[in-house]
Design an enzyme around this catalytic site. Structure first.
Site, PDB file in Angstrom:
ATOM      1  N   ARG A  74     -13.038 -45.090  42.557  1.00 54.04           N
ATOM      2  CA  ARG A  74     -13.360 -46.257  41.727  1.00 54.04           C
ATOM      3  C   ARG A  74     -12.169 -47.145  41.415  1.00 54.04           C
ATOM      4  O   ARG A  74     -12.322 -48.243  40.913  1.00 54.04           O
ATOM      5  CB  ARG A  74     -13.982 -45.786  40.415  1.00 54.04           C
ATOM      6  CG  ARG A  74     -15.485 -45.895  40.460  1.00 54.04           C
ATOM      7  CD  ARG A  74     -16.087 -45.371  39.211  1.00 54.04           C
ATOM      8  NE  ARG A  74     -15.681 -43.978  39.039  1.00 54.04           N
ATOM      9  CZ  ARG A  74     -16.305 -43.099  38.269  1.00 54.04           C
ATOM     10  NH1 ARG A  74     -17.338 -43.464  37.575  1.00 54.04           N
ATOM     11  NH2 ARG A  74     -15.891 -41.863  38.150  1.00 54.04           N
ATOM     12  N   LYS A 181     -16.860 -25.908  45.824  1.00 54.17           N
ATOM     13  CA  LYS A 181     -17.584 -25.171  44.820  1.00 54.17           C
ATOM     14  C   LYS A 181     -17.450 -25.912  43.483  1.00 54.17           C
ATOM     15  O   LYS A 181     -16.510 -26.705  43.375  1.00 54.17           O
ATOM     16  CB  LYS A 181     -17.060 -23.748  44.701  1.00 54.17           C
ATOM     17  CG  LYS A 181     -15.549 -23.676  44.379  1.00 54.17           C
ATOM     18  CD  LYS A 181     -15.159 -22.354  43.843  1.00 54.17           C
ATOM     19  CE  LYS A 181     -15.301 -22.275  42.360  1.00 54.17           C
ATOM     20  NZ  LYS A 181     -14.180 -22.826  41.592  1.00 54.17           N
ATOM     21  N   ASP A 210     -14.730 -22.029  49.882  1.00 58.75           N
ATOM     22  CA  ASP A 210     -14.310 -21.060  48.866  1.00 58.75           C
ATOM     23  C   ASP A 210     -12.850 -20.814  49.235  1.00 58.75           C
ATOM     24  O   ASP A 210     -12.566 -20.084  50.196  1.00 58.75           O
ATOM     25  CB  ASP A 210     -15.118 -19.773  48.959  1.00 58.75           C
ATOM     26  CG  ASP A 210     -14.673 -18.779  47.904  1.00 58.75           C
ATOM     27  OD1 ASP A 210     -13.452 -18.698  47.639  1.00 58.75           O
ATOM     28  OD2 ASP A 210     -15.520 -18.080  47.335  1.00 58.75           O
ATOM     29  N   HIS A 211     -11.930 -21.444  48.518  1.00 59.79           N
ATOM     30  CA  HIS A 211     -10.563 -21.475  49.045  1.00 59.79           C
ATOM     31  C   HIS A 211      -9.915 -20.091  49.114  1.00 59.79           C
ATOM     32  O   HIS A 211      -8.933 -19.900  49.812  1.00 59.79           O
ATOM     33  CB  HIS A 211      -9.689 -22.487  48.285  1.00 59.79           C
ATOM     34  CG  HIS A 211      -9.183 -22.003  46.971  1.00 59.79           C
ATOM     35  ND1 HIS A 211      -9.929 -22.023  45.822  1.00 59.79           N
ATOM     36  CD2 HIS A 211      -7.989 -21.484  46.611  1.00 59.79           C
ATOM     37  CE1 HIS A 211      -9.215 -21.540  44.826  1.00 59.79           C
ATOM     38  NE2 HIS A 211      -8.022 -21.209  45.268  1.00 59.79           N
ATOM     39  N   LYS A 215      -7.014 -17.903  52.113  1.00 57.47           N
ATOM     40  CA  LYS A 215      -5.725 -17.258  51.802  1.00 57.47           C
ATOM     41  C   LYS A 215      -5.431 -16.183  52.850  1.00 57.47           C
ATOM     42  O   LYS A 215      -6.308 -15.390  53.194  1.00 57.47           O
ATOM     43  CB  LYS A 215      -5.767 -16.632  50.406  1.00 57.47           C
ATOM     44  CG  LYS A 215      -5.817 -17.664  49.270  1.00 57.47           C
ATOM     45  CD  LYS A 215      -5.801 -16.978  47.902  1.00 57.47           C
ATOM     46  CE  LYS A 215      -6.101 -17.949  46.777  1.00 57.47           C
ATOM     47  NZ  LYS A 215      -4.952 -18.671  46.265  1.00 57.47           N
ATOM     48  N   GLU A 249      -5.256 -15.413  35.304  1.00 61.48           N
ATOM     49  CA  GLU A 249      -4.478 -16.657  35.335  1.00 61.48           C
ATOM     50  C   GLU A 249      -3.749 -16.802  34.013  1.00 61.48           C
ATOM     51  O   GLU A 249      -4.278 -16.421  32.959  1.00 61.48           O
ATOM     52  CB  GLU A 249      -5.407 -17.851  35.532  1.00 61.48           C
ATOM     53  CG  GLU A 249      -6.119 -17.844  36.856  1.00 61.48           C
ATOM     54  CD  GLU A 249      -6.855 -19.145  37.078  1.00 61.48           C
ATOM     55  OE1 GLU A 249      -6.286 -20.038  37.718  1.00 61.48           O
ATOM     56  OE2 GLU A 249      -7.980 -19.277  36.586  1.00 61.48           O
ATOM     57  N   ASP A 268     -17.265 -19.968  37.367  1.00 64.56           N
ATOM     58  CA  ASP A 268     -16.142 -20.642  38.027  1.00 64.56           C
ATOM     59  C   ASP A 268     -15.539 -19.780  39.138  1.00 64.56           C
ATOM     60  O   ASP A 268     -15.269 -20.275  40.223  1.00 64.56           O
ATOM     61  CB  ASP A 268     -15.066 -20.978  36.979  1.00 64.56           C
ATOM     62  CG  ASP A 268     -13.908 -21.783  37.559  1.00 64.56           C
ATOM     63  OD1 ASP A 268     -14.159 -22.608  38.459  1.00 64.56           O
ATOM     64  OD2 ASP A 268     -12.755 -21.600  37.100  1.00 64.56           O
ATOM     65  N   HIS A 273     -15.194 -16.548  44.299  1.00 73.15           N
ATOM     66  CA  HIS A 273     -13.994 -15.836  44.780  1.00 73.15           C
ATOM     67  C   HIS A 273     -14.113 -14.308  44.645  1.00 73.15           C
ATOM     68  O   HIS A 273     -13.837 -13.570  45.574  1.00 73.15           O
ATOM     69  CB  HIS A 273     -12.738 -16.276  44.019  1.00 73.15           C
ATOM     70  CG  HIS A 273     -12.523 -17.762  43.981  1.00 73.15           C
ATOM     71  ND1 HIS A 273     -12.920 -18.594  44.986  1.00 73.15           N
ATOM     72  CD2 HIS A 273     -11.946 -18.563  43.051  1.00 73.15           C
ATOM     73  CE1 HIS A 273     -12.584 -19.847  44.681  1.00 73.15           C
ATOM     74  NE2 HIS A 273     -11.998 -19.851  43.515  1.00 73.15           N
ATOM     75  N   LYS A 371      -8.644 -16.813  31.919  1.00 73.21           N
ATOM     76  CA  LYS A 371      -7.567 -17.794  31.739  1.00 73.21           C
ATOM     77  C   LYS A 371      -6.676 -17.287  30.606  1.00 73.21           C
ATOM     78  O   LYS A 371      -7.129 -16.539  29.732  1.00 73.21           O
ATOM     79  CB  LYS A 371      -8.160 -19.148  31.310  1.00 73.21           C
ATOM     80  CG  LYS A 371      -9.154 -19.736  32.300  1.00 73.21           C
ATOM     81  CD  LYS A 371      -8.465 -20.604  33.307  1.00 73.21           C
ATOM     82  CE  LYS A 371      -9.446 -21.279  34.231  1.00 73.21           C
ATOM     83  NZ  LYS A 371      -8.858 -21.649  35.526  1.00 73.21           N
TER      84      LYS A 371
HETATM   85  C1  BG6 Z   1     -10.563 -22.469  41.306  1.00 74.57           C
HETATM   86  C2  BG6 Z   1     -11.064 -22.461  39.895  1.00 74.57           C
HETATM   87  O1  BG6 Z   1     -11.605 -22.204  42.203  1.00 74.57           O
HETATM   88  O2  BG6 Z   1      -9.545 -21.493  41.469  1.00 74.57           O
HETATM   89  C3  BG6 Z   1      -9.928 -22.661  38.921  1.00 74.57           C
HETATM   90  O3  BG6 Z   1     -12.032 -23.489  39.717  1.00 74.57           O
HETATM   91  C4  BG6 Z   1      -8.807 -21.682  39.193  1.00 74.57           C
HETATM   92  O4  BG6 Z   1     -10.396 -22.530  37.580  1.00 74.57           O
HETATM   93  C5  BG6 Z   1      -8.411 -21.718  40.661  1.00 74.57           C
HETATM   94  O5  BG6 Z   1      -7.693 -22.048  38.382  1.00 74.57           O
HETATM   95  C6  BG6 Z   1      -7.390 -20.657  40.969  1.00 74.57           C
HETATM   96  O6  BG6 Z   1      -6.973 -20.747  42.295  1.00 74.57           O
HETATM   97  P1  BG6 Z   1      -5.687 -19.960  42.802  1.00 74.57           P
HETATM   98  O7  BG6 Z   1      -5.662 -20.212  44.262  1.00 74.57           O
HETATM   99  O8  BG6 Z   1      -4.526 -20.522  42.067  1.00 74.57           O
HETATM  100  O9  BG6 Z   1      -5.918 -18.519  42.454  1.00 74.57           O
END
Ligand code: BG6
Length: 519
Positions: A74, A181, A210-211, A215, A249, A268, A273, A371
């Site tokens: 935007r 996601k 799903d990152h 890894k 985290e 989340d 994950h 968190k």
């Molecule tokens: C994301 C979550 O998918 O993964 C976040 O939405 C989280 O809340 C993050 O902080 C953590 O990713 P990583 O790779 O730092 O473990």
């Protein structure tokens, strides 16, 4: 930029890479002619992860010469202003060193299109931009559309792509959708979302991110299990006492109140994950590493997951309160900007699951995430049963714990084995020690960021590291009853920021005669 090799035997824009042996996956995999359009380009994810990952790929010579990056948003930006923003993101967040020459080549293919998601004229403009890039830079008409937008905006963007012909791949090229996601909020919304995306893109052109699957250490779970002979024989209920999967985290919710509140820790990261980690840890050996074979095994294990009978006893959710972390005073969740003081969103969640199959019957899988915990660490600990008999004086083994294999996903990537060993000296005393494999000490290659790997796989059309819809559905089927129970019963527990979570979570394990690991 280095020369372009295409995927083995893959046709990209009408030509096939003659140089690669399809069986050889050691050669660098380089994307063919293509471009990437990012929706939500001003967001955190795009700035911190996506644009830096694109640069890192370019820097490693893995993008084609005419690669093009289009931002859609935007802001009232020109192409040059967007390129400056991208440069700033890259210099701050890229993994590899900044090189002016690489940047210049990448920047030549950067464009910006200004508009809302419901803006027809802007989507026409996007179409014109994509067509023009094809002509000017030889993208071959191959474009991936990365939807880094809130789920509520998915339908708009998907339908606009369809309406303006952007999802229709010209003959001999491809158009792909990349979806971040969360895939919905629960099973019903995930199904609806899926219907919408499938209406626009064919199933094999939809890439769900799903990152965690990008890894290195997560991919290594399968290498560890299935390339060695010593683990599989003991990877079952006869030898394993329980499994703990932790994703802790130290950060709070930062500026993400709008996304996080109402979603919470379990939706989340457990839904995606952590359940993916569980699936990779517990699944049977796949017939091959083809996407279908992997999916078949993941689906089998996820369908065998059983919830505890008493969700009040075997699940815990909690919120962090004000505290100290790394010498810094931090706010409690309810005091964070944008969070309503009566929010019941979980910032910590712990659940116990069982897997009803011959391999795992009776072995609890404890999953926890939060968190503002003691420190950032993700690990899978497979904790083994005690030796059936200890031929020592009982005083010799007071400091002996249980054997464990700990897969350290991050940040100190590696694998640890915990074993008992004699303490040097004239007395016979046995104590736990560790045997360690660390990536740093064993490999000279550094690990790519998860998003580098995943974006490259999207451009190559390589699907194994992307969850399919069936997995997503099964994961919601596991989580939905827990969320419903939490909604109907009481409020979250509390834990002090910087601690290791609520006492209720310790009590949950203590009732089973176990305790959480202190990573
Ligand atoms: C994301 C979550 O998918 O993964 C976040 O939405 C989280 O809340 C993050 O902080 C953590 O990713 P990583 O790779 O730092 O473990």
């Amino acid at each position: 930029m280095s020369s372009v090799l295409l995927e083995p035997g893959r046709e990209v824009a009408g030509w096939v890479n003659p140089l690669r042996d399809p069986a050889d996956r050691r050669l660098p995999r380089v994307a063919g002619p293509s471009g990437l359009v990012i929706f939500g380009v001003t967001g955190d994810l795009s700035r911190k992860k996506l644009m830096p990952a694109v640069y890192d790929l370019a820097n490693r010579g893995l993008l084609p010469p005419g690669f093009s990056l289009v931002g859609y948003g935007r802001r009232d930006w020109t192409h040059e202003q967007f390129a400056l923003q991208a440069r700033e993101a890259v210099t701050r967040h890229a993994r590899t060193p900044f090189r002016e020459g690489v940047w210049r080549e990448l920047a030549a293919g950067i464009r910006f299109v200004r508009g809302d998601f419901d803006d027809d004229a802007a989507f026409q403009q996007l179409k014109a931009t994509v067509d023009q890039l094809e002509e000017e830079r030889g993208t071959g008409g191959n474009f991936a559309f990365y939807l880094s937008v809130p789920p509520k905006s998915f339908p708009d963007v998907a339908q606009q792509l369809k309406r303006h012909g952007l999802a229709d791949a010209p003959i001999g090229s491809w158009r792909r959708a990349v979806i971040e996601k969360p895939f919905g909020h629960d099973l019903t919304s995930a199904q609806e979302l899926n219907r919408i995306v499938h209406d626009v893109f064919p199933a094999n052109e939809i890439f769900r991110i799903d990152h965690y699957l990008g890894k290195e250490t997560v991919q290594n779970i399968l290498a560890l299990r299935f390339s060695n002979s010593m683990f599989e024989p003991i990877w079952n209920a006869s030898h394993v006492d329980h499994v703990q999967i932790t994703m802790a985290e130290d950060i709070g919710i930062g500026g993400r109140a709008g996304y996080y509140d109402g979603i919470g820790a379990a939706r989340d990261v457990i839904q995606n994950h952590l359940l993916q980690l569980l699936a990779l840890t517990a699944m049977e050996e796949p017939a091959s590493f083809s996407p279908d074979a992997l999916l078949a095994e993941k689906l089998k294990v996820l369908s065998a997951v059983n919830l505890p009978d008493d969700l009040g006893r075997d699940t815990v959710r909690a919120q962090y309160t004000h505290g100290w972390q790394g010498g810094e005073e931090v706010l409690g969740y309810l005091e964070e900007e944008g969070i309503s003081p009566d929010s019941r969103t979980d910032t910590y969640a712990a659940i116990k699951l069982e897997i009803a199959n011959r391999r795992w019957a009776g072995v609890p899988f404890y999953l926890r995430t939060g968190k503002r915990l003691g420190r950032r660490v993700t690990e899978i600990a497979v904790v083994f049963r005690r030796a059936p008999h200890l031929p020592f004086d009982s005083t010799a083994t007071t400091e002996l714990g249980q054997n464990a294999l700990v897969i350290r996903i991050q940040p100190d990537e590696g694998v640890t084995m915990r074993i008992g060993s004699k303490v040097p000296g004239s007395a016979f005393e046995v104590r736990d020690v560790t045997m360690d494999f660390g990536y740093g000490g064993s490999f000279t290659e550094s690990s790519p960021e998860a998003y580098e790997r995943l974006i490259l796989d999207v451009l190559l059309g390589d699907p194994p590291l992307f969850p399919r819809h069936q997995e997503v559905e099964l994961s919601w089927r596991i989580l939905d009853p827990i969320e419903k129970y939490w909604e109907e019963h009481g409020k979250p527990e509390q834990y002090v920021a910087g601690s290791w979570g609520p006492t209720a979570a310790d009590e949950m394990l203590a009732r089973d005669g176990r305790s959480w690991r202190r990573p």
